[in-house]
Design an enzyme around this catalytic site. Structure first.
Site: not given
Length: 454
Positions: A190, A204, A211, A215, A218, A432
């Site tokens: 994305e 962005c 990932c 985290c 996230c 974010c």
């Protein structure tokens, strides 16, 4: 006969030969699925591999072939050669123009000259093509009026401008655009374009599919790791937004590496993409930001480059106990080690470093938390961006705008520059920490199938 080549420029040159030979002799084509030749992509059948082995100074045939699981229509292919003829590729005519494309974003000017020479065109056509793609940023071959019709027709059949295919696009009520792109291997990533009232446009972009950092707050970390993106895949995300804005008389002004993935875990490809974004899109170094969870050795390496690119560090907590609960990377490099690396970065570059702080109600937004952070950062040339944590399906933490605002005020009173960042694209999960490929479930019933691209 099957030929095999190594990587780099030889692949590009051979790819051009393959495409042009096939255009001249459209009969039957031999396809193989491999990751070794990223210039060519085939939506349904995988990728073309043509390799050349040298053993004892003699060319030896080398066959690379693999079935495509349950997919139908997997094709095996070969290059037919005889002593009196130039090697040609054979393929069904219906597949050459539609499925196999030479990605022109990956070609240098000299490689475009080779392509034009293979078309029987003078080299200056390559300059016209290069200018149309990278300067004028024309989106289709049919619009390239400087090129003769016959050249445009050949390009339409043999090439494409980029490899990313839009799988889905969403537009927020604040104007933010979020896109899911399908990659050559059917993975989804994305990218987000954020417009601002002062006329700025910020892209962005993602550096990985998924990932591995984990985290907990996230969405990308919650989905796990897929693979690294190539430098071309990273660059193209920014290029596409820049291309479209330019056609509207607008300009992409900023790029932030805050999409899916950890940029410093894919360091070399990110650095290569950075250089292309600066050189090709004419975006100043100080208008590019790279974010990291805190891969300490790479912060030192990045500092030694003495780059003017802005470095942003996802900090979120000022002690090891709290940060370790939120961010597994802290179990590898402590807060003290991270801050020491950040001080080295500032010393080497004389650049202000940015710390990202996702404000979580009752977790890291108290006056005591502000005092602890101020003590940690005292004497460091830095700025703290505080943003109320964005909602994700896998994390129960909540945001409190009032608490985040008080936290910012406390930091400023303690001598640490801080601002409350505006949240954008929340209604489309474009904020974010919200990027994920959850939308893929809406696009396809079977994860092994490919969503229909635009």
């Amino acid at each position: 006969m099957e030929y095999t080549v190594g990587g780099g420029r030889k692949q590009i040159l051979l790819t051009i030969l393959i495409i042009t030979s096939a255009l001249s002799h459209p009969k039957r084509l031999v396809l193989h699925n491999s990751k070794s030749l990223p210039l060519l992509r085939n939506r349904n059948l995988g990728r073309l591999t043509v390799r050349q082995s040298l053993r004892g100074g003699r060319k030896q045939p080398s066959l690379y072939s693999r079935e495509f699981g349950r997919r139908k229509g997997a094709i095996h292919c070969s290059i037919n050669e005889n002593a009196d003829a130039t090697p040609t590729i054979q393929a069904p005519e219906t597949q050459l123009g539609q499925d196999l494309k030479l990605d022109l974003l990956k070609l240098s000017l000299s490689e475009m000259e080779n392509l034009m020479s293979s078309f029987g065109e003078p080299k200056f056509r390559a300059k016209q093509l290069h200018k149309a793609i990278f300067d004028t940023r024309i989106q289709s071959f049919s619009e390239m009026s400087a090129l003769p019709t016959k050249v445009r027709e050949k390009l339409e059949r043999a090439a494409t401008i980029g490899s990313l295919k839009i799988a889905k696009e969403q537009v927020s009520k604040d104007g933010t655009i979020k896109r899911a792109y399908a990659l050559h291997d059917d993975r989804l990533i994305e990218s987000v374009l954020m417009p601002y009232d002062d006329g700025r446009y910020t892209a962005c972009i993602s550096s990985q599919a998924g990932c591995a950092q984990g985290c907990v707050f996230c969405a990308t970390g919650q989905m796990g790791f897929g693979r690294h993106l190539s430098s071309d895949e990273i660059f193209e995300q920014a290029f596409r937004f820049s291309q479209e804005l330019q056609q509207e008389g607008k300009r992409l002004s900023n790029v932030v590496f805050m999409g899916m993935g950890e940029p410093f875990a894919n360091y070399d490809n990110v650095i290569n993409a950075l250089n292309r974004i600066h050189g090709t899109l004419n975006i100043g170094w100080r208008h590019v930001t790279v974010s990291t969870v805190g891969i300490v050795p790479k912060i030192y390496e990045f500092a030694d480059m003495n780059s003017q690119v802005t470095l942003a560090v996802s900090l979120h907590c000022a002690n090891d106990e709290k940060r370790g609960d939120l961010m597994p990377v802290n179990r590898r490099w402590s807060v003290a080690e991270l801050i020491q690396a950040c001080r080295y970065y500032v010393f080497k570059t004389n650049r202000r470093i940015t710390f990202e702080w996702a404000s979580i109600a009752g977790e890291n937004d108290s006056k005591d938390d502000a005092k602890e952070l101020a003590a940690l950062l005292r004497g460091l040339k830095c700025h703290v961006n505080v943003i109320p944590v964005n909602p994700t399906a896998g994390y129960p933490g909540k945001a409190s705008k009032a608490s985040a605002k008080s936290f910012v005020e406390d930091l400023n009173e303690l001598g640490i520059p801080a601002t409350l960042r505006v949240r954008r694209g929340i209604d489309i999960d474009g904020g974010c920490g919200q990027l994920t490929v959850r939308m893929s479930n809406e696009l396809i019933d079977d994860p092994n199938d490919v969503p229909n691209p635009k």
